[in-house]
Design a protein around this motif. Sequence first.
Motif, PDB file in Angstrom:
ATOM      1  N   VAL A 159       0.848  -1.195   0.000  1.00  0.00           N
ATOM      2  CA  VAL A 159       0.000   0.000   0.000  1.00  0.00           C
ATOM      3  C   VAL A 159       0.887   1.250   0.000  1.00  0.00           C
ATOM      4  CG1 VAL A 159      -1.955  -1.098   1.182  1.00  0.00           C
ATOM      5  CG2 VAL A 159      -0.148  -0.030   2.536  1.00  0.00           C
ATOM      6  N   ALA A 160       0.241   2.408  -0.292  1.00  0.00           N
ATOM      7  CA  ALA A 160       1.022   3.646  -0.430  1.00  0.00           C
ATOM      8  C   ALA A 160       1.238   4.384   0.891  1.00  0.00           C
ATOM      9  CB  ALA A 160       0.356   4.569  -1.435  1.00  0.00           C
ATOM     10  N   ASP A 161       0.321   4.197   1.851  1.00  0.00           N
ATOM     11  CA  ASP A 161       0.514   4.886   3.135  1.00  0.00           C
ATOM     12  C   ASP A 161      -0.215   4.175   4.262  1.00  0.00           C
ATOM     13  OD1 ASP A 161      -2.219   6.287   3.546  1.00  0.00           O
ATOM     14  OD2 ASP A 161      -1.651   6.678   1.463  1.00  0.00           O
ATOM     15  N   SER A 162       0.128   4.544   5.498  1.00  0.00           N
ATOM     16  CA  SER A 162      -0.362   3.749   6.621  1.00  0.00           C
ATOM     17  C   SER A 162      -1.865   3.891   6.858  1.00  0.00           C
ATOM     18  CB  SER A 162       0.434   4.035   7.898  1.00  0.00           C
ATOM     19  OG  SER A 162       0.614   5.395   8.058  1.00  0.00           O
ATOM     20  N   SER A 163      -2.485   4.947   6.336  1.00  0.00           N
ATOM     21  CA  SER A 163      -3.943   5.041   6.502  1.00  0.00           C
ATOM     22  C   SER A 163      -4.623   3.864   5.783  1.00  0.00           C
ATOM     23  CB  SER A 163      -4.462   6.366   5.951  1.00  0.00           C
ATOM     24  OG  SER A 163      -4.313   6.400   4.557  1.00  0.00           O
ATOM     25  N   LYS A 164      -4.017   3.390   4.707  1.00  0.00           N
ATOM     26  CA  LYS A 164      -4.577   2.250   3.953  1.00  0.00           C
ATOM     27  C   LYS A 164      -4.491   0.960   4.783  1.00  0.00           C
ATOM     28  CE  LYS A 164      -5.546   3.825  -0.288  1.00  0.00           C
ATOM     29  NZ  LYS A 164      -5.452   5.245   0.071  1.00  0.00           N
ATOM     30  N   ILE A 165      -3.486   0.881   5.648  1.00  0.00           N
ATOM     31  CA  ILE A 165      -3.327  -0.337   6.451  1.00  0.00           C
ATOM     32  C   ILE A 165      -4.548  -0.532   7.345  1.00  0.00           C
ATOM     33  CG2 ILE A 165      -1.906  -1.412   8.287  1.00  0.00           C
ATOM     34  CD1 ILE A 165       0.538  -0.265   6.904  1.00  0.00           C
ATOM     35  N   LYS A 166      -5.089   0.567   7.823  1.00  0.00           N
ATOM     36  CA  LYS A 166      -6.290   0.498   8.674  1.00  0.00           C
ATOM     37  C   LYS A 166      -7.484  -0.099   7.934  1.00  0.00           C
ATOM     38  CE  LYS A 166      -5.324   4.544  11.396  1.00  0.00           C
ATOM     39  NZ  LYS A 166      -5.513   5.971  11.297  1.00  0.00           N
ATOM     40  N   GLU A 167      -7.494   0.055   6.613  1.00  0.00           N
ATOM     41  CA  GLU A 167      -8.608  -0.492   5.836  1.00  0.00           C
ATOM     42  C   GLU A 167      -8.481  -2.005   5.658  1.00  0.00           C
ATOM     43  OE1 GLU A 167      -8.789   1.658   2.113  1.00  0.00           O
ATOM     44  OE2 GLU A 167      -8.613   3.572   3.168  1.00  0.00           O
ATOM     45  N   LEU A 168      -7.272  -2.520   5.822  1.00  0.00           N
ATOM     46  CA  LEU A 168      -7.025  -3.931   5.535  1.00  0.00           C
ATOM     47  C   LEU A 168      -6.874  -4.790   6.786  1.00  0.00           C
ATOM     48  CD1 LEU A 168      -4.301  -3.367   2.774  1.00  0.00           C
ATOM     49  CD2 LEU A 168      -6.771  -3.554   2.457  1.00  0.00           C
ATOM     50  N   ALA A 169      -6.469  -4.130   7.897  1.00  0.00           N
ATOM     51  CA  ALA A 169      -6.182  -4.891   9.121  1.00  0.00           C
ATOM     52  C   ALA A 169      -6.896  -4.268  10.313  1.00  0.00           C
ATOM     53  CB  ALA A 169      -4.676  -4.905   9.364  1.00  0.00           C
ATOM     54  N   GLU A 170      -7.095  -5.092  11.356  1.00  0.00           N
ATOM     55  CA  GLU A 170      -7.732  -4.570  12.579  1.00  0.00           C
ATOM     56  C   GLU A 170      -6.923  -4.987  13.803  1.00  0.00           C
ATOM     57  OE1 GLU A 170     -11.598  -6.221  12.141  1.00  0.00           O
ATOM     58  OE2 GLU A 170     -10.913  -8.274  12.364  1.00  0.00           O
ATOM     59  N   ASP A 171      -7.345  -4.479  14.968  1.00  0.00           N
ATOM     60  CA  ASP A 171      -6.615  -4.782  16.212  1.00  0.00           C
ATOM     61  C   ASP A 171      -5.118  -4.589  16.047  1.00  0.00           C
ATOM     62  OD1 ASP A 171      -9.056  -5.484  17.308  1.00  0.00           O
ATOM     63  OD2 ASP A 171      -8.820  -7.600  16.773  1.00  0.00           O
ATOM     64  N   ILE A 172      -4.750  -3.487  15.464  1.00  0.00           N
ATOM     65  CA  ILE A 172      -3.334  -3.243  15.195  1.00  0.00           C
ATOM     66  C   ILE A 172      -2.637  -2.816  16.486  1.00  0.00           C
ATOM     67  CG2 ILE A 172      -1.709  -1.854  13.813  1.00  0.00           C
ATOM     68  CD1 ILE A 172      -4.020  -1.568  11.736  1.00  0.00           C
ATOM     69  N   VAL A 174      -2.733 -10.843   7.793  1.00  0.00           N
ATOM     70  CA  VAL A 174      -2.302 -10.396   6.470  1.00  0.00           C
ATOM     71  C   VAL A 174      -0.944  -9.701   6.602  1.00  0.00           C
ATOM     72  CG1 VAL A 174      -3.596  -8.200   6.665  1.00  0.00           C
ATOM     73  CG2 VAL A 174      -2.948  -9.056   4.407  1.00  0.00           C
ATOM     74  N   ALA A 175      -0.093  -9.920   5.591  1.00  0.00           N
ATOM     75  CA  ALA A 175       1.218  -9.254   5.561  1.00  0.00           C
ATOM     76  C   ALA A 175       1.080  -7.969   4.748  1.00  0.00           C
ATOM     77  CB  ALA A 175       2.251 -10.180   4.924  1.00  0.00           C
ATOM     78  N   VAL A 176       1.477  -6.830   5.354  1.00  0.00           N
ATOM     79  CA  VAL A 176       1.373  -5.555   4.625  1.00  0.00           C
ATOM     80  C   VAL A 176       2.690  -4.791   4.680  1.00  0.00           C
ATOM     81  CG1 VAL A 176      -1.097  -5.081   4.829  1.00  0.00           C
ATOM     82  CG2 VAL A 176       0.402  -4.483   6.711  1.00  0.00           C
ATOM     83  N   ARG A 177       2.954  -4.070   3.595  1.00  0.00           N
ATOM     84  CA  ARG A 177       4.113  -3.187   3.654  1.00  0.00           C
ATOM     85  C   ARG A 177       3.955  -1.992   2.723  1.00  0.00           C
ATOM     86  NH1 ARG A 177       9.229  -2.765   1.234  1.00  0.00           N
ATOM     87  NH2 ARG A 177       9.561  -3.803  -0.752  1.00  0.00           N
ATOM     88  N   ILE A 178       4.701  -0.927   3.041  1.00  0.00           N
ATOM     89  CA  ILE A 178       4.723   0.282   2.223  1.00  0.00           C
ATOM     90  C   ILE A 178       6.112   0.345   1.582  1.00  0.00           C
ATOM     91  CG2 ILE A 178       4.448   2.798   2.191  1.00  0.00           C
ATOM     92  CD1 ILE A 178       2.996   2.498   4.944  1.00  0.00           C
ATOM     93  N   PRO A 179       6.200  -0.001   0.301  1.00  0.00           N
ATOM     94  CA  PRO A 179       7.530  -0.043  -0.332  1.00  0.00           C
ATOM     95  C   PRO A 179       8.101   1.350  -0.528  1.00  0.00           C
ATOM     96  CG  PRO A 179       5.815  -0.428  -1.965  1.00  0.00           C
ATOM     97  CD  PRO A 179       5.116  -0.311  -0.641  1.00  0.00           C
ATOM     98  N   ASN A 180       9.414   1.456  -0.421  1.00  0.00           N
ATOM     99  CA  ASN A 180      10.036   2.774  -0.569  1.00  0.00           C
ATOM    100  C   ASN A 180      10.654   2.935  -1.953  1.00  0.00           C
ATOM    101  OD1 ASN A 180      10.955   5.269   0.004  1.00  0.00           O
ATOM    102  ND2 ASN A 180      12.629   4.623   1.341  1.00  0.00           N
ATOM    103  N   HIS A 181       9.771   3.102  -2.938  1.00  0.00           N
ATOM    104  CA  HIS A 181      10.253   3.370  -4.291  1.00  0.00           C
ATOM    105  C   HIS A 181       9.283   4.358  -4.930  1.00  0.00           C
ATOM    106  CE1 HIS A 181      11.510   3.006  -8.396  1.00  0.00           C
ATOM    107  NE2 HIS A 181      12.545   2.274  -8.022  1.00  0.00           N
ATOM    108  N   SER A 182       9.795   5.493  -5.380  1.00  0.00           N
ATOM    109  CA  SER A 182       8.895   6.576  -5.798  1.00  0.00           C
ATOM    110  C   SER A 182       7.951   6.156  -6.924  1.00  0.00           C
ATOM    111  CB  SER A 182       9.699   7.808  -6.204  1.00  0.00           C
ATOM    112  OG  SER A 182      10.642   7.444  -7.182  1.00  0.00           O
ATOM    113  N   LEU A 183       8.454   5.389  -7.885  1.00  0.00           N
ATOM    114  CA  LEU A 183       7.617   4.993  -9.028  1.00  0.00           C
ATOM    115  C   LEU A 183       6.459   4.098  -8.574  1.00  0.00           C
ATOM    116  CD1 LEU A 183       7.841   5.593 -12.036  1.00  0.00           C
ATOM    117  CD2 LEU A 183       9.149   3.478 -12.325  1.00  0.00           C
ATOM    118  N   THR A 184       6.773   3.165  -7.697  1.00  0.00           N
ATOM    119  CA  THR A 184       5.736   2.245  -7.227  1.00  0.00           C
ATOM    120  C   THR A 184       4.766   2.943  -6.279  1.00  0.00           C
ATOM    121  OG1 THR A 184       6.983   0.254  -7.676  1.00  0.00           O
ATOM    122  CG2 THR A 184       5.431   0.121  -5.854  1.00  0.00           C
ATOM    123  N   LEU A 185       5.253   3.889  -5.499  1.00  0.00           N
ATOM    124  CA  LEU A 185       4.340   4.647  -4.634  1.00  0.00           C
ATOM    125  C   LEU A 185       3.378   5.471  -5.492  1.00  0.00           C
ATOM    126  CD1 LEU A 185       6.740   5.754  -1.746  1.00  0.00           C
ATOM    127  CD2 LEU A 185       4.798   4.167  -1.579  1.00  0.00           C
TER     128      LEU A 185
END
Length: 335
Positions: free
Chosen positions: A74-87, A124-135
């Motif tokens: 995902v592009a930012d951590s606000s999106k993580i909230k949409e995919l996961a709970e009880d973080i 679920v495994a989530v990450r925010i990749p650090n590459h400008s093109l992919t972001l």
Amino acid sequence: MAKANSNQPEENKWDTTIDVDLSIAVDLLNQDELVSIPTETVYGLAGNAFSKKAIQKIYEVKQRPVSNPLIVHVADSSKIKELAEDIPPMAWVLLEHFSPGPLTLLLPKKKIILDEVTSGLSEVAVRIPNHSLTLELLKKLDFPLVAPSANPYGYISPTKPVHVLKQLGGKIPYILDGGNCSKGIESTVLGFDQGKPVIYRQGAISMEMIQELVGDVIIKDHEKEKPLSPGMVPHHYSPHTKLILTDFLEVEAKKYAEKEIGIISFKEKLPFISNENQIILSKTGNLNEAAQNLYNALHQLDEMNLQLIIAEKLPNYGIGKAVNDRLTRASYTKD
Ligand code: TXA
Ligand code: MG
């Protein structure tokens, strides 16, 4: 752009293109096709995380067992909230510090995540990749991207577009060219066991870096400890050529002097081996540079049809540990 050629067998369907055009990548992904994407770790084989069709294609193209789950990007951590709970609060501390970056978190999944993504697991495994093109690409899409490393199952991960082309050419339409991966080794996979951090795969963020931030961390390597099926060796990240990993490079190289051997050394060449057959990972002895060069070295030597590759163990701390882990796995015998 790349065209599907219906006269070709399924596996050579595409005239694979390497380019930087985000709109082509967006169109393909919107149509459930796969695109190889650059990240700071390795190139990924990306598809729509909400599409069963795209997910199925990923498993097919990679020839990966469906019991091995996928990371959601995902592009930012606000999106993580949409995919996961009880973080857990510690997850936010880690995200704040290491994301975007090579940190993958295992979190309780929300219903929106398909079972096909997690292989039926509840996290679920989530990450925010650090590459400008992919972001940028992620921001143009209405869905996150599942992306395993863009290599056939068990083979060496790709850190340049040509590595992807060599391994998956004809099987995917498009490789988004983001240059060489800056980290060169996969993300660290981290979960929580009763609130305590556990590293399930060592990666580009070292245990020491995590410890410094959140205190004690347990390492429980799931790629090693939980083989996917009984009797299956933890054989992964491997060249076709047999590989030996050693602390004593010179001794080992002399043992095989009569063979066609390739050498991967940490910082110095061996005087009695021809130059073309040796790759130094970092002349200055820098572990980050060594990690960055590792997979390219394996790709390069594997193409030379040698009888044996001998690799030198790196100092076993920091990112050196993750490199040693990959080389250990690359060194399991195949017979
Ligand atoms: O750096 C990376 O993580 C790269 C780039 C492309 O982002 N991706 C990558 O994906 O290495 P892959 O599929 O090659 O490895 C994913 C790892 C595997 O060890 C898998 O078992 C673990 O993450 N994983 C994924 N989902 C999981 C889940 N729900 N529970 C436990 N482990 C999971
Ligand atoms: Mg992989």
